[in-house]
Design a protein around this motif. Sequence first.
Motif, PDB file in Angstrom:
ATOM      1  N   PRO A   7       5.020  -7.534  24.074  1.00 16.70           N
ATOM      2  CA  PRO A   7       6.066  -6.954  23.216  1.00 16.70           C
ATOM      3  C   PRO A   7       7.385  -7.721  23.368  1.00 16.70           C
ATOM      4  CG  PRO A   7       4.984  -5.264  24.541  1.00 16.70           C
ATOM      5  CD  PRO A   7       4.575  -6.586  25.100  1.00 16.70           C
ATOM      6  N   LEU A  41      -5.145  -5.119  17.042  1.00  6.88           N
ATOM      7  CA  LEU A  41      -4.156  -4.115  17.442  1.00  6.88           C
ATOM      8  C   LEU A  41      -4.839  -3.175  18.429  1.00  6.88           C
ATOM      9  CD1 LEU A  41      -2.775  -3.359  13.866  1.00  6.88           C
ATOM     10  CD2 LEU A  41      -1.670  -4.761  15.619  1.00  6.88           C
ATOM     11  N   THR A  80       2.389  -6.011  12.125  1.00  5.23           N
ATOM     12  CA  THR A  80       1.291  -5.656  11.228  1.00  5.23           C
ATOM     13  C   THR A  80       1.655  -5.894   9.774  1.00  5.23           C
ATOM     14  OG1 THR A  80       0.511  -4.012  12.821  1.00  5.23           O
ATOM     15  CG2 THR A  80      -0.272  -3.794  10.552  1.00  5.23           C
ATOM     16  N   ARG A  89       7.212  -1.374  22.074  1.00  3.93           N
ATOM     17  CA  ARG A  89       5.928  -1.766  21.507  1.00  3.93           C
ATOM     18  C   ARG A  89       5.805  -1.305  20.059  1.00  3.93           C
ATOM     19  NH1 ARG A  89      -0.201  -0.275  23.653  1.00  3.93           N
ATOM     20  NH2 ARG A  89      -1.211  -1.772  22.252  1.00  3.93           N
ATOM     21  N   GLU A 140       4.996  -3.895  16.919  1.00  2.00           N
ATOM     22  CA  GLU A 140       3.670  -3.857  16.301  1.00  2.00           C
ATOM     23  C   GLU A 140       3.717  -3.385  14.858  1.00  2.00           C
ATOM     24  OE1 GLU A 140       0.872  -1.830  18.818  1.00  2.00           O
ATOM     25  OE2 GLU A 140       1.355  -3.103  20.529  1.00  2.00           O
ATOM     26  N   GLY A 168      -4.236   1.267  17.536  1.00  2.00           N
ATOM     27  CA  GLY A 168      -4.158   0.169  16.574  1.00  2.00           C
ATOM     28  C   GLY A 168      -4.493   0.606  15.161  1.00  2.00           C
ATOM     29  N   THR A 201      -2.470  -7.531  20.829  1.00  2.00           N
ATOM     30  CA  THR A 201      -1.243  -6.865  21.256  1.00  2.00           C
ATOM     31  C   THR A 201      -1.423  -6.284  22.654  1.00  2.00           C
ATOM     32  OG1 THR A 201      -1.928  -4.811  20.160  1.00  2.00           O
ATOM     33  CG2 THR A 201      -0.516  -6.313  18.909  1.00  2.00           C
TER      34      THR A 201
END
Length: 583
Positions: free
Chosen positions: A59, A78, A112, A104, A108, A128, A29
Motif C-alpha cells: 500500500p 485483489l 482497481t 489500503r 486499492e 478483493g 495487493t
Amino acid sequence: MQTYDIQRAYDSIHASYPGYRKLPVIGVTANFSDGNCSLADGYCTSILRAGGLPLIIPPYDDTDALLSTLEHLDGLLLTGGGDINPLYLGEEPVNELHSINHRRDRQELLLTRLAADRQIPILGICRGLQVLTAALGGTLYQDIHTQAGTVCLKHDQQLDRSYASHTLHIEPDTLLARLFGTDRLPVNSFHHQAVREPAPGFRVSGRAADGIIEAVESAEHKSMLGVQWHPECMILAGDESMLPLFRWLTAEAASFADAKAVHRRIVSLDSHCDTPMFFHKDIRFDTRDPHVLVDLHKMTEGHLDATIMVAYLKQLERDDESLLAATAKADRILTQIEAMVHANASWVDIARTPADVRRLKQMGRKAIMLGIENGYALGRDLANVEHFRRRGVVYLTLCHNGDNDVCDSARGNGEHGGLSAFGREVVREMNRTGMLVDLSHASEKSFYDALSLSRTPIVCSHSSCRALCDHPRNLTDDQLRALAHSGGVAQVCLYGGFLRTDGTASLPDVIEHINHMVSLMGIDHVGIGTDFDGDGGIPGCASASEVINLTRRLRAERYSEEDIQKLWGGNFLRVMDEAQRGN
C-alpha cells in the motif's frame, strides 16, 4: 550442500538460451498493519502454480508510482483482508463494522479503477471481490447479518481454511460455470461483508444457498471476476480444485501481455470517430473526459495510436445560403480539431499522410487525421475539394443520411440515380488532389458509380456486412467483393445497429463481421472504423480505452500479428498512400 544446490540451479538456467519462459506479471495487493506489509503465502503459491509471476504491491499513496506499476502489470489479484471503510462509499459505518485499513482502501479502490480503465485482467478474492465491486460502482453490505435479511448460513467458519464449509450455486452460461464444469461448488467462507448489487457491466455468477452473492463477473466480455471465498487456502493445502481460477487469471494476463506487445510493434488507426460532435460541451482532450469516447487518456489506455476525426455535417436544406453555411461549418470544425491538437502538441499532432502517422508513433505521440462526413460540405463548388485537401482532409464521405448534390444516400430517395453529374466531377477532383473517396452511407448505385469512375481505390470508412445484419447502411457481399477487386477497403463499424438487427451487439458480433469480410475479400481489404462518439461502441469495446479487447479477440481467432497490423489501419493507410501518390 546449499552452495551446490545454487550452482546447479545457476547452471541449469544457462544450459540453453534464453533459459527461461517469460511469465505474465500478476500484481498482488498486500496487507498492511502495525507498520508491516504482509501477504498470505497461498496467493503467490497459487499464481506460480498457474504459470504466473506474482509481483507484490504494497500500500502506498504515490500516484506516479501506482501508474508506473500498472504499466508493468499483465494481471491484477485483489486479495483478502479487513473491512472496507464505508466512508469511501458515501455511507456511515454500522455498529457491526470490523477493523478497516484506510491506507489500503484508498490505494486499492483507485488501483482497481485505473486497472479496469486499462483492461488489465482482474481477479478479486473475498475483500478483493468487494473492492472490485465498490471501485466500479456497485454496492456492499457492511454486515450481512444485520443488513441482508434472512442469512441462514454460517459465513465465518471455524473450520480450517483449507476445508469447504458450504456449497455455492453457480449460474448457468457463466465464466464460473465454464471454469468448474458444474452448477454446485463446495467453498470455504470467512466474511461478514458482501456484495449487495454488482457494479454496472457485471452479473452475478454464484450465490450461497441463503442468496448471498459470492461471485460476480463481467457481462461485457472483459477479463474481470470476483469470488467471495478463499481458493488460495485450499490450493496451499494441496487441493487443486480451485486452480482453474488462477489458471484463468494467468491465461487472460498472457493474452493481455501479447496484445500489448502487438500494439507496441504495429501502428493502429481507427478510421472514423465523431468526437468533434461534442466540442460544444467544452471537452478537454488532455483529460479523461466523461463526455467523449476518444481522448488522450483513453487512446493511451487502449493502445490506439491514431484516429481519423471527422467534421460531421447533418444533411439539411440545399439552397445557396444553407450550402455556404455547411461549407463554413466544416471549416469551423476542422479549425476546432486543429486547435484541440495544438493545445496538446507535446502528446499529439495532426497527420496529413501515412508517413506522418508512422513518424508520430516512433516519437511516442498520438496522431489525428482529418476527415469530412458528408459531401454537403462542398456545396456546389468543386474548388472546395482542393480547399479541404489543402487543409489536410484525407477523406470525404460523399453523403450522409439523405441525398445531397453529390450522390444518393442509402437512406435517401434516389434523386440522382447514383452519382450526380457534379458528383462525378467531385470524384475526379478527389482523385486529382489525393483525397480518399469514402462511400459509407452511399446508396448501392452511388457505390458502383464511384467504384467504376475512381482512378484510385475507394474506402468505406465505417460499414458492416448486410449478410449478417440487413441494414441499408451495410454492404452486400457483392459490394464487398467488388470493393476488394478494385483494391479498396471496408472498415467494420462498431455501431450495434449495423452489427445485429436487434442492436444488442457485443465483441463476438464484431469478430463475426470481420471474419465474414475477410472470407469474402481477403485480409488485405478489411479494417476497423469504430464510429466512436457517433453512436459507435459496443460492450467490450465501448471507447478508445477498450480497443485492446478487440485485438485480444482477434488473436484468439488466430489472426497473426501481420493480419492485425493490416486490420488495425495498415490496409487503410496503404490505400491512402495510393490515393495520395496518384494525385
